[in-house]
Scaffold this motif. Structure first.
Motif, short mmCIF file in Angstrom:
data_model
loop_
_atom_site.label_atom_id
_atom_site.label_comp_id
_atom_site.label_asym_id
_atom_site.label_seq_id
_atom_site.Cartn_x
_atom_site.Cartn_y
_atom_site.Cartn_z
N GLY A 47 0.76 -1.24 0.00
CA GLY A 47 0.00 0.00 0.00
C GLY A 47 0.79 1.28 0.00
O GLY A 47 0.19 2.36 0.09
N ASP A 48 2.13 1.22 -0.11
CA ASP A 48 2.90 2.47 -0.19
C ASP A 48 2.55 3.24 -1.46
O ASP A 48 2.13 2.64 -2.46
CB ASP A 48 4.40 2.18 -0.18
CG ASP A 48 4.90 1.77 1.20
OD1 ASP A 48 4.11 1.86 2.16
OD2 ASP A 48 6.06 1.35 1.30
N LYS A 49 2.75 4.55 -1.43
CA LYS A 49 2.48 5.37 -2.60
C LYS A 49 3.51 5.08 -3.69
O LYS A 49 4.66 4.76 -3.41
CB LYS A 49 2.51 6.85 -2.24
CG LYS A 49 1.35 7.27 -1.34
CD LYS A 49 1.38 8.77 -1.07
CE LYS A 49 0.21 9.18 -0.20
NZ LYS A 49 0.21 10.64 0.08
N ALA A 50 3.09 5.20 -4.94
CA ALA A 50 3.98 4.92 -6.07
C ALA A 50 3.80 5.99 -7.13
O ALA A 50 2.81 6.71 -7.16
CB ALA A 50 3.66 3.55 -6.66
N ASP A 51 4.80 6.07 -8.02
CA ASP A 51 4.70 6.96 -9.18
C ASP A 51 5.36 6.28 -10.37
O ASP A 51 5.83 5.14 -10.28
CB ASP A 51 5.33 8.33 -8.89
CG ASP A 51 6.77 8.20 -8.41
OD1 ASP A 51 7.55 7.46 -9.07
OD2 ASP A 51 7.13 8.82 -7.40
N SER A 52 5.37 6.96 -11.48
CA SER A 52 5.86 6.36 -12.72
C SER A 52 7.34 6.01 -12.66
O SER A 52 7.81 5.18 -13.44
CB SER A 52 5.60 7.31 -13.90
OG SER A 52 6.25 8.55 -13.69
N THR A 53 8.10 6.62 -11.73
CA THR A 53 9.54 6.34 -11.66
C THR A 53 9.82 4.92 -11.16
O THR A 53 10.94 4.44 -11.27
CB THR A 53 10.23 7.35 -10.74
OG1 THR A 53 9.67 7.26 -9.42
CG2 THR A 53 10.05 8.77 -11.25
#
Length: 553
Positions: A47-53
């Motif tokens: 559930g940690d936040k993610a981004d395109s990187t």
């Protein structure tokens, strides 16, 4: 425990399919090899936040699948059942997909879910300790949370929060009533006046429509009588009347119908019309005789309608909704005269809510004091083992009943004396970064013993220590791994040598890309890896022998 993880196109991992083992597992590798990538992937699928990187360069999406054995995790089993995400098997399957555009999707046991659900479930199964955890300990709220997590008094915390919400709601209500008391009284007076006038009017449902109809009749009595009497005369009394003409026609048809039976049908119709004409004429006669000019009744109806229209104009109400408006005003008056709008009632309820809050807040304080003593003793003992002989640790609890909060009335601060003879000082004032790291590690080790979660993850929490202290840390992590799963990213051979299992993280570079892989080490390969960690690139017989000795001890 975590049993299996599959990773594809995440960070610099092309594809990874890894079985995870019970006990303590060490993850080691060269600096920059990506030792923490595996833990980052686990964090994302929890559930940690993610981004395109997070998506590997050149790929469209990253995918992480984590299998967790939950047969010995009753809290997780209960949560899955409550969320209707459970299944017959003892393995819980979590999946997370992150697109190159940064969009994310998640599943639990094949069913779509939110990141909040992933986090809620993850907190019941895995506890992650990061290498920068000592930084978060500088924050007062994190110090309070540390104590509450160790105490495991969630029910008390929820009661305090609930009673605090009740106090806050009533305080806000009292403030509103105090500032709006004049407007409240003015509204009450207006409603009472309006209801008094409506009660005096005593309007019935649909009365206005009935009055309008009666007024129309009373105002046109002469014309109505003239029309009805003239119609009666033409139908029944005139010479010849319509009734008499029909009588003649009926008589003529009756005389000729025996000659041709086809005349019977029109004869029946004429006879029927004749009867209806007679009934209509008599009805008109009765209607005309019943009409009576009543000037008093006409005046009363006109005044009644005027009274109704006047009150509607006065308060700008729809004249056809006066009875509905009366009912609405009665309901509003009941609310405004109720306890929610009465200052004394709200003040009494607020006093009761305060008493309920302080009662449960006191219980929370007592629980914190008891737990603080246990935690302080445990961390102080751990500090001695971590090379801080004579150091002391305690939790300072100050209760301030004038400053209530959803977390209780306590101000909590971590106090430390790093060396013998030195007074206790707030943790934030401890000068040495190495001391902070060791104190943080001591806290984590003691706190981890209290946790009932099946999996613990430590990400380079041994930074800043070495020598015999590192060996102590390794022994404690191994001890934790005897009854639960421990994953530990470390750069210390003393820690890695104590693990039940050893994974090596490697990074391969080509002209096109860079990839990370994880290798499960056998006994021989493990000796070589420990020797590398001890002596660097050139492995000597001495470093290999030392590595072998560390594994056998």
């Amino acid at each position: 425990m975590l049993t299996h993880i599959y990773i594809r196109d995440f960070a610099i991992i092309d594809e990874l399919d890894l079985e995870l083992q019970p006990g303590m597992t060490a993850l080691t590798g060269e600096t920059g090899a990506g030792k923490s990538i595996l833990l980052d992937a686990i964090g994302l699928v929890l559930g940690d936040k993610a981004d395109s990187t997070t998506v590997r360069h050149g790929a469209e999406k990253a995918e992480i699948i984590l299998s967790i054995d939950i047969q010995h995790s009753p809290a997780a089993l209960a949560w899955l059942k409550e969320q209707e995400l459970d299944q017959d098997e003892a393995i819980c399957l979590l999946r997370r997909v992150i697109s190159v555009q940064g969009k994310s999707k998640a599943w639990i046991n094949g069913s779509p879910c939110t990141l909040t659900q992933l986090r809620d479930l993850g907190e019941l199964m895995v506890d992650i300790h990061g290498q920068h955890e000592h930084q978060s300990l500088m924050k007062r709220e994190m110090q309070r949370q540390l104590l509450d997590d160790f105490a495991q008094h969630n029910a008390l915390l929820q009661q305090v929060n609930h009673t605090w919400q009740e106090v806050k709601t009533l305080q806000d209500r009292l403030t509103t009533l105090t500032t709006q008391q004049q407007q409240h009284q003015e509204r009450l007076e207006l409603i009472r006046l309006q209801l008094q006038e409506l009660d005096q009017l005593a309007l019935q449902d649909n009365e206005l429509q009935t009055l309008d109809e009666e007024l129309s009749i009373l105002a046109n009595t002469g014309e109505l009588r003239a029309v009805s009497e003239h119609s009666f005369h033409q139908l029944y009394e005139a010479e010849p009347s319509l009734y008499s003409q029909l009588t003649q026609i009926q008589h003529a048809l009756a005389q000729q119908s025996h000659l041709d039976p086809r005349l019977n049908a029109p004869l029946e119709l004429v006879t029927s019309v004749q009867i209806q004409i007679q009934e209509a004429a008599l009805s008109l006669r009765d209607y005309a005789s019943d009409l009576d000019t009543d000037p008093e009744r006409l005046a009363w109806v006109e005044q009644r309608i005027a009274d109704i229209r006047q009150i509607a104009r006065k308060y700008r109400w729809d004249i056809n909704e006066l009875t509905q408006q009366q009912r609405r005003l009665q309901q509003e008056l009941a609310q405004l005269e109720g306890g929610d709008y009465d200052l004394e009632t709200v003040q009494t309820r607020l006093k009761t809510a305060h008493q309920a809050y302080f009662k449960v807040a006191k219980q929370l304080t007592q629980s914190r004091i008891k737990t603080a003593q246990e935690l302080s003793q445990g961390v102080t003992e751990a500090m001695q083992q971590l090379g801080m002989q004579g150091g002391r640790f305690t939790l300072k609890i100050e209760t301030q009943e004038t400053q209530i909060s959803p977390h209780g009335c306590d101000q909590i601060e971590l106090m430390v004396s790093a060396n013998p003879g030195q007074p206790l000082k707030p943790l934030i004032k401890v000068a040495s970064g190495g001391e902070l790291s060791r104190i943080s590690l001591a806290i984590q080790m003691i706190a981890a013993q209290r946790l009932t979660l099946p999996a613990l993850i430590f990400d380079e929490v041994d930074t800043g220590i070495g020598g015999g202290i590192a060996e102590v840390v390794g022994q404690q992590l191994r001890q934790l791994g005897t009854n639960r799963q421990v994953l530990c990213v470390t750069h210390l051979p003393q820690v890695a040598s104590k693990a039940h299992h050893h994974y090596k993280v490697t990074k391969a570079k080509t002209n096109a890309n860079t990839t990370t892989a994880i290798e499960v080490l056998n006994s021989k390969a493990r000796v070589l890896e420990l020797a590398r960690m001890i002596g660097g690139i050139d492995l000597t017989p001495a470093t290999k022998a030392l590595a072998q000795e560390m594994l056998t001890n």
